[in-house]
Every structure is written in C-alpha cells, then in structure tokens.
Design an enzyme around this catalytic site. Structure first.
Site, PDB file in Angstrom:
ATOM      1  N   GLY B  31       1.564 -19.220   6.561  1.00 28.23           N
ATOM      2  CA  GLY B  31       2.520 -18.998   7.644  1.00 28.23           C
ATOM      3  C   GLY B  31       3.558 -20.085   7.792  1.00 28.23           C
ATOM      4  N   CYS B 240       3.740  14.388   9.804  1.00 30.65           N
ATOM      5  CA  CYS B 240       4.855  14.461   8.850  1.00 30.65           C
ATOM      6  C   CYS B 240       5.152  15.924   8.560  1.00 30.65           C
ATOM      7  CB  CYS B 240       4.471  13.725   7.571  1.00 30.65           C
ATOM      8  SG  CYS B 240       5.612  14.043   6.203  1.00 30.65           S
ATOM      9  N   CYS B 243       4.107  16.490   4.626  1.00 25.23           N
ATOM     10  CA  CYS B 243       2.740  16.365   4.110  1.00 25.23           C
ATOM     11  C   CYS B 243       1.698  16.438   5.219  1.00 25.23           C
ATOM     12  CB  CYS B 243       2.570  15.066   3.322  1.00 25.23           C
ATOM     13  SG  CYS B 243       2.402  13.613   4.359  1.00 25.23           S
ATOM     14  N   CYS B 265       7.425  11.181   6.467  1.00 26.25           N
ATOM     15  CA  CYS B 265       6.917   9.854   6.100  1.00 26.25           C
ATOM     16  C   CYS B 265       8.062   8.970   5.591  1.00 26.25           C
ATOM     17  CB  CYS B 265       5.906   9.948   4.967  1.00 26.25           C
ATOM     18  SG  CYS B 265       4.385  10.779   5.385  1.00 26.25           S
ATOM     19  N   CYS B 271       3.871  10.084   0.802  1.00 27.03           N
ATOM     20  CA  CYS B 271       4.128  11.479   1.173  1.00 27.03           C
ATOM     21  C   CYS B 271       4.031  12.392  -0.067  1.00 27.03           C
ATOM     22  CB  CYS B 271       5.514  11.566   1.803  1.00 27.03           C
ATOM     23  SG  CYS B 271       5.824  13.106   2.697  1.00 27.03           S
TER      24      CYS B 271
HETATM   25 ZN   LIG Z   1       4.566  12.789   4.624  1.00 25.67          ZN
END
Ligand SMILES: [Zn+2]
Lengths: 202, 296, 367
Positions: B31, B240, B243, B265, B271
């Site tokens: 970090g 989505c 999908c 997506c 997807c």
């Molecule tokens: Zn999708």
C-alpha cells in the site's frame, strides 16, 4: 589475477534472463517463504552462488550502492565481476547501500547498520541478500503475513541461527525495515519486512 | 537519421531494473507508494503509462496478456495497449481471464476470481488517496508516515452528515494490511471486496505521478467505513440482459431517446463465457461468434 | 437486438489512415521537407528541441511534420524517443561566456564590453503582415562585418567583480547534478532540478507564471541583465581518454535576470539572480524561465512565498506540457464504469431526497 576476459560470463541472453530471474524474485517477495527457482544461469565467481549472481545481474547497476561482507569483499574476482557486469559502486558504509551481499551469514552485522528507510520514504532501505546452506535441511519456521495464505512453512539451514529473532526489529520499525533475500544455490526465498516468523524448533 | 530500434517490451534494461526494484519494495511495503523515475512512453500520460511500464518490467515470453478498459477487451485504449505489447514483446494475448497470466486493467477488476498464477496490473491516474483533501505531496507524505488519516475520515463523515451516505462511488479508499490508506485506482467500489485476500499479486502503476504500489497476495484490504455506516458495494439491481448474471457489475446502455435502458455485464469476457455456457438474459442476444484470441 | 460493440481494432486502424491522409493534405500541393521545416520554421524546431530535451534539428523537424505542426504533440514524440536512448554520461558544463554571440542585449547598461548586438530579432519589426512573403520572396543579403575578436563577458560577471550581485550559487566539487528523468522528484527540490524542470517546461505556462510575478504575485523587481544567443562548444569528459573530447557545437539562448537586492545583518545588500537557458533561439522562454527561477528561490533567500510562481510544488508539478496534455486529454477515454457508479449513487440520493420531502409534506398536511 584474473583478467576481464577470464571473468565468468554474465547472462547469455541479458534481456530474457533478467526477466525470468526477476519474476522468480518477485514471486519470492510476493509469497514469503515459498522457494522459487532461478533458471537462467550466468557464470558466478567463487564465493558467489549462481542464484546470487543472477540476482546481481538482474537488479544491480550504477544507481545501486552495494555493500559486501568480508567474505564477498575478500575475493578480488567477486568485486571485479560485479564491477564489470553490473557497474554497481561498492560502498564501505552499509547504511547507504541499496543492496548488501552476505557470503558469511555467521558474521552478519546488526540490521541497524543498514539503511532502514525513513517514515516518509521507507523504501530507501537496504535489501540484504544472504547466502545460506539449504532449503531442504535444517530447522522449520512458521511464517505469517501478507503474501501468505494462513501459514507458510519454511525449512532452512541458515546462518546466523538467530536471523529471524533479529528480524523482529521489523515489527517495531514498520513501515521502515529490512527485506531479506535468502539464496541457496539456485533457490531463493524472500522474507520481506511484513513477514512474522516463529521457529518450530526442530 | 538514426532509425529507432526498440528493446523487448519497449523499455531499455536500465529502466526495467529501476522499475523492478521499485516493484520489489512496493510488495515489501503493501500500500505504500514507491516513487520511481517514470519514463516518457510512446502513449500519453494518463492513458496507462504507469500500468504499461509495470507490465513491460514483468512481462516475459511465457506470459499470456489480457488488457481491459472498463471491463472490456475491445475498448480502444485496451486494444491499443494490447497491440503495443503484442508488437514489442511478441507475447500471446487473450481475452479470457482464466487464460491470462498478466492482466492490465483500467477501472475494473475481472468478475472471475483471480488465481495465484496471475498478476493484476492497474493503471492509476492519481495514486494519492489524500490528494483531493491535501494537494501538497510534502504534506500527504508526512500524513502517511504518521498514519495520520483523520482527514480522510472527516471527509467521509461529512458526506454522511450531508447525504446520509459516503458519497464516493469509485476510487473508494482502502486500508491495506491495517497500515497504509491506498487508492484502489478509479474502480467502482463494487470491485473493492475483490482486492481483499486475493490470491493474485496486484500491482499499481501511476506513470505521470511516478508512483508504483502493490498489494501482495492474501493481504487484508479493508474499505474505509464507520461502524454505523458500513461499506456497501453498489450494484444496479437487475440481472444482465445478455447472460442473466445477478452478481456482476453492469453497464447501463441507452437504447433509444425515450428513456429506454438496458443493463449488461461490464466484464465482457465474463458475460460471453456465461452465454457460451448457455446462460441467457431477458434479451436473448446472439452469442459471440468471434474466435477467442482473434485480437492478435 | 443489442450486441456489445466490437471492431475497435479496425476503427483505430481506419482513424490512423485518415490521420495520415489529413496530414498530407491536398496532394497537388508539394510535400513539405524536413529541411524546409528546419530552415524556415526554425523557432518551432528550437522549441521542440528545448521542451523535448533533445538537441537534434532533424528529429525535431520530423516530429513537427508528423504532428501536423502541433508543437506539444511534436515535443511528446521527441520525448518518447529520447526516453529510449542509452545514456553515456553528462557533458562538461558549457561556457556561455565563450559563446560565439549572434545576439546580445543588456537592459541594465547603455553599453557593455563587446557591445550590444541586435542580431536576428523580431524586436522593432512593425507587426504588419507582409504580402511579399506569400510567394517567391528573396531576402536582401545580410549586412556583414569582420567578426569581432573582442571578448563578450557576461553582464552578471561584470557586476560580480564589484560584489554587487550575489555570487552564482556553486555546487560542491564533484557533486552530482540531479536528473529528474532518471530519479523520482522529491520536494523540496534543489535548484538543479528546478532549472531542469523549467528548461523542459511549457513556454506558455512559464510565460504566464513569469508574467504573474511582474503583476505583483511574488514580485521580484527584475532587470534583464543580459540575453545572449549564439553557439557554444559541448565537451564530454571521456574517462578512457582522460580528457574532455569535443562533441560539437549547439545554439543556446541564455537570460540572466538581475533582481532587487537583498541583505541581512551579516550580508551586505546585493542583487540576486534568476536564470534561463534554452536550446536554439528562444528569448520568451528564457526570460520567463529566469523570472520563475528567481521566484522559486524565495525559500532559499528567506522571502515569504505566497504567490503561485513561488510555490515549487505547484510550478514543478504543472509545468510539463506532455504530462499536462496527457492527463487533460485522458478525459476523453471511456469512464462509463465510474460514471455508472456515480449515477447509481446520485439516483439513490435523489430518491432519498424526494422521499424525505414527500414525508415532510405529508406531515405538514396532517398538522
Ligand atoms: Zn452478462
């Protein structure tokens, strides 16, 4: 005296060998305690293991002051080889070194004598490369910390025997601290400053 | 005229050494932003030069590279960067997350869980999470040194007082390994939980701002929040349309000028993979017909 | 039916083909040559070399041609090329006192040893568009004279002899000179790095910053001690040979500003310096640079630093036009993922706002 022509060679393929060696060291640093192999071979002057030589060729240059322990420094071939192949300036003052090469772990000086970084720039610290005997025999250690899924076990025969006790200074110093790279022949293990180690005894 | 000749992965070896050293320190201090002497790259600052330098420093001939921008392999900047490495390093490229060993990304983390053999390289515009609260580098560096992050908590708390929520939707600050507050790059906060305890190494490159930072694998990454206002990843509440995925980050597609919208997506590989496996959304779009790896 | 956009790769190729076509323009018009750019747009070439940090007229001319005359784009091309060049070391400091001067003016003295030399300048031209340049212009031969052998000492050296100006701050012997293209920049930065940053900095940015000091934002009462333009020799100390090897000569413009004196209990009052240097002929750039250099010395000279031009983090972080243009222009890259996240949050906040107002209205109606 060895002439430059007689020095052990560097990498046969500078670009790809450095890349491959770096990935091994990066994986070692990212996964403390895991043993990574260094594949590309360069010639190595006596005292220097082939893994150490490959790391030197990969990471050292004019911009990285280098400190050598007495074992490394006593070999004219080591200093000549390093100068010729990497150009890294060898410094006497370990507190300004980017890297330290330790051939005799038994005589490893206190970590406080190296650069530990500052609060603002903890990255300005010495990476200490210590050659050890083996990752197949020796004591067992349990490691925890970033890069480790739960607990990692490391088997290693290390000098100094109290290396991990000494590395406890990293706990209080963080984010300052010392990162250690252990080399045994062509195998490398990294112990970054975030790793906490407990000895399993045996 | 000197005809330019370029090295493997474009960067010269001296530059790669410098970047590689910075990467090792970055991994050792999770970090923390390691300053590095970023080079001028043949693409503009702000367009992924930091990510490109990190990728160029780690990439080898065995690697398989995936490049995404906004989650998609086919956005113009992703294509441009992928082509750059295909040309300068001759590496294999892929759009399949599972096949990639190095994934360079802008603004997203793939939906598919990453594994130990992968490195995720983020392109970062402004690496300093405190920059919008304090423009001076000298000051923010001091604050990191002292782990003095009160200012950030005050800012987040002011949001709550004003809006009832933390009004940060992307580039949502995280705390790494219980020490450094870190900018995750402008990913939507939906992606923040993926950074925590991730098996893959995560590297961040900011070219213009000349910083490299890292999250080692299996490292704790916590999104900043308050007990009474816990962190909540945002996701539009819909499956989505292509999908049917219920748990992926969605792009909103404007379909007409009468308020028509659909949600699909943002991770196109995810997807496509789901569609290929027979998942369909409300809108039965045709599955992709292009062969995988057709992007050179 | 919706299918996610594909074919970005073709779109990029086509865009670049179109760009090449546009760059060439009407093909019935003769193509411009690099020599023409170098010879006839010489000041553009100078600027690209300066801010591109690479002294190569031919490459700068190529970059200008490739960039369709967009100088910041050309500077970017040169920088990206420069970044790939191997580095052998740093040259010996050039001696601008030994410059073969083509132009040299001082505003602080009526006459100076070696004389005021106007040289090629826009100064005192009347800015009237000249139609005779539109085609087939053949200039009169320039007036010539025997080259003077008189030395042209720097005005600041003349002032320095009497201790009237601070001595030029000297680095310790053997101290290395910083290079912000090789080392990450940290603040506070020393003057070597500040000068390097300004030398690479955008002329327009430095002009505005320098101008702001004249208008009172960090005023430092400057006089143009001297501006000189001409050729200097560049030498490189070759370790193998053990002596400095001449590499050739380059054209430089140098500006030394003389600024209001300072003094303290321990130091007698004296003038202070601001320094500007650029490749080729670039007076606007070097004068602006000298003003900003002086402004940035506020901390070192114990002055209050309140104005933008005195703020080294501000100036050095924003002077580079390659960085600035990249980041400003990156806003045209897709940001729809973040925008979506922001949109979601905004909708949620608006919904909550509407709900709260509705319930307030209900309460009021019930009362
Ligand atoms: Zn999708």
């Amino acid at each position: 005296m060895t002439t430059i022509a007689e020095l052990p060679p560097g990498f046969a393929d500078k670009v790809l060998s450095a890349q491959s060696t770096f990935r091994s060291v990066m994986d070692a640093m990212a996964r403390p305690g895991s043993v990574q192999r260094i594949v590309p071979m360069a010639g190595a002057p006596d005292t220097m293991m082939r893994g150490t030589a490959a790391i030197a060729l990969t990471l050292f240059d004019h911009d990285t002051p280098l400190w050598l322990d007495a074992r490394m420094a006593e070999s004219a071939d080591v200093t000549k080889w390093l100068k010729f192949h990497t150009g890294a300036p060898v410094v006497q003052d370990s507190s300004v070194a980017s890297f330290a090469l330790v051939g005799d772990g038994g005589a490893l000086p206190s970590f406080e004598s190296f650069a530990l970084g500052t609060g603002e720039y903890p990255d300005r610290s010495t990476t200490v490369i210590v050659q050890i005997d083996s990752f197949t025999s020796g004591r067992g250690f349990e490691l925890r910390g970033p890069g480790i899924d739960g607990v990692a076990t490391l088997k290693a025969s290390i000098k100094p025997f109290d290396l991990f006790e000494r590395l406890q200074i990293n706990e209080a110093l963080f984010p300052r601290g010392i990162d250690v790279v252990l080399v045994a022949d062509d195998a490398v293990v990294a112990i970054p400053r975030t790793t906490r180690v407990v000895s399993k005894g045996s | 005229m000197n005809a330019p000749a370029y090295n493997f992965a474009y960067l010269d070896e001296q530059t790669k050494r410098m970047i590689r050293r910075a990467i090792l320190k970055a991994i050792a201090i999770p970090g923390y932003q390691v300053p590095f002497a970023s080079r001028e790259m043949p693409m503009p600052y702000g367009w992924g030069t930091g990510g490109v330098q990190v990728t160029a420093a780690i990439l080898g001939p065995q690697d398989v590279l995936k490049v995404i921008d906004q989650g998609s392999d086919d956005t113009t900047n992703a294509i441009s960067i992928r082509k750059f490495f295909a040309k300068t390093a001759g590496v294999a490229t892929t759009t399949a997350t599972a096949e990639a060993t190095v994934i360079q990304t802008r603004h997203r983390i793939p939906e598919r869980a990453l594994n130990e053999n992968q490195v995720l390289v983020y392109q970062v515009p402004i690496p300093e999470p405190l920059r919008f609260l304090e423009p001076r580098e000298t000051e923010t560096r001091r604050m990191h040194a002292l782990a003095e992050y009160g200012l950030m908590h005050v800012k987040l708390y002011e949001d709550i007082a004003r809006f009832g929520h933390i009004a940060t939707a992307y580039a949502y600050p995280v705390r790494v390994n219980a020490r450094y507050v870190m900018d995750p790059s402008p990913t939507p906060k939906f992606d923040n939980p993926k950074m925590d305890n991730c098996p893959a190494l995560q590297l961040f490159g900011a070219g213009r701002e000349k910083r490299i930072y890292a999250i080692p694998p299996y490292t704790q990454v916590v999104s900043l929040d308050f007990e009474d206002h816990p962190f909540e990843p945002y996701r539009f509440n819909a499956p989505c349309a292509l999908c049917g995925a219920e748990n992926s980050y969605l792009d909103e597609i404007v379909t007409d000028d009468k308020g028509g919208r659909m949600f699909v997506c943002s991770d196109t590989d995810y997807c496509e993979g789901r569609q290929a496996a027979g998942h369909y959304g409300s809108l039965s779009a045709a599955p992709y017909r292009e062969k995988a790896g057709s992007h050179g | 039916m919706y299918v996610a956009v594909k074919g970005g790769e073709r779109a990029i190729e086509n865009a670049h083909r179109l760009l090449a076509h546009k760059r060439r323009g009407d093909q019935s018009v003769a193509e411009i040559s690099l020599d023409q750019i170098s010879e006839q747009l010489g000041l553009a070439v100078d600027r690209v070399m300066s801010e591109g940090s690479l002294y190569d007229r031919e490459l700068a001319a190529l970059a200008i041609k490739q960039a369709r005359g967009d100088l910041i784009e050309a500077i970017f091309l040169v920088r990206a090329f420069r970044a790939t060049l191997p580095r052998f070391g740093a040259s010996e400091p050039v001696d601008t006192g030994a410059m073969r001067v083509q132009r040299r003016v001082s505003s602080t003295f009526k006459d100076i040893p070696g004389g005021q030399i106007l040289g090629p300048t826009f100064d005192y031209t009347h800015r009237l568009l000249d139609p005779s340049l539109a085609e087939g212009f053949v200039p009169d031969a320039p007036a010539t004279a025997e080259a003077s052998t008189a030395p042209t000492p720097r005005v600041t050296d003349i002032l320095g002899r009497d201790g009237l100006i601070e001595s030029s701050p000297q680095a310790e012997d053997g101290a290395s000179v910083g290079d912000l293209t090789r080392e990450p920049l940290n603040f506070p930065a020393d003057r070597d790095l500040r000068l390097q940053n300004l030398a690479r900095g955008d002329e327009g940015f430095l002009l505005a910053m320098g101008y702001s000091t004249q208008r009172g934002y960090g005023r430092n009462h400057p006089f143009a001690g001297e501006i000189r333009f001409g050729e200097v020799e560049v030498e490189f100390f070759a370790e193998d040979a053990g002596f400095a090897v001449p590499l050739g000569s380059i054209e430089l413009t140098e500006c030394q500003m003389v600024n209001q004196f300072k003094g303290s209990a321990t130091e007698a009052p004296c003038f202070t310096r601001g320094y500007g240097l650029a490749f080729g002929q670039s007076e606007r750039k070097t004068m602006s640079m000298a003003l900003v250099d002086r402004a940035l010395r506020a901390r070192e000279l114990g002055e209050e630093a309140l104005a933008p031009a005195q703020d080294e983090e501000f100036v050095m972080s924003h002077s580079d036009n390659v960085q600035a243009t990249g980041f400003v222009e990156h806003l045209k890259l897709p940001h729809y993922v973040d925008f979506q996240s922001e949109l979601g949050l905004l909708r949620k906040l608006r919904q909550e706002f509407a709900d709260a107002n509705a319930s307030d209205a209900m309460k009021e109606a019930a009362e």
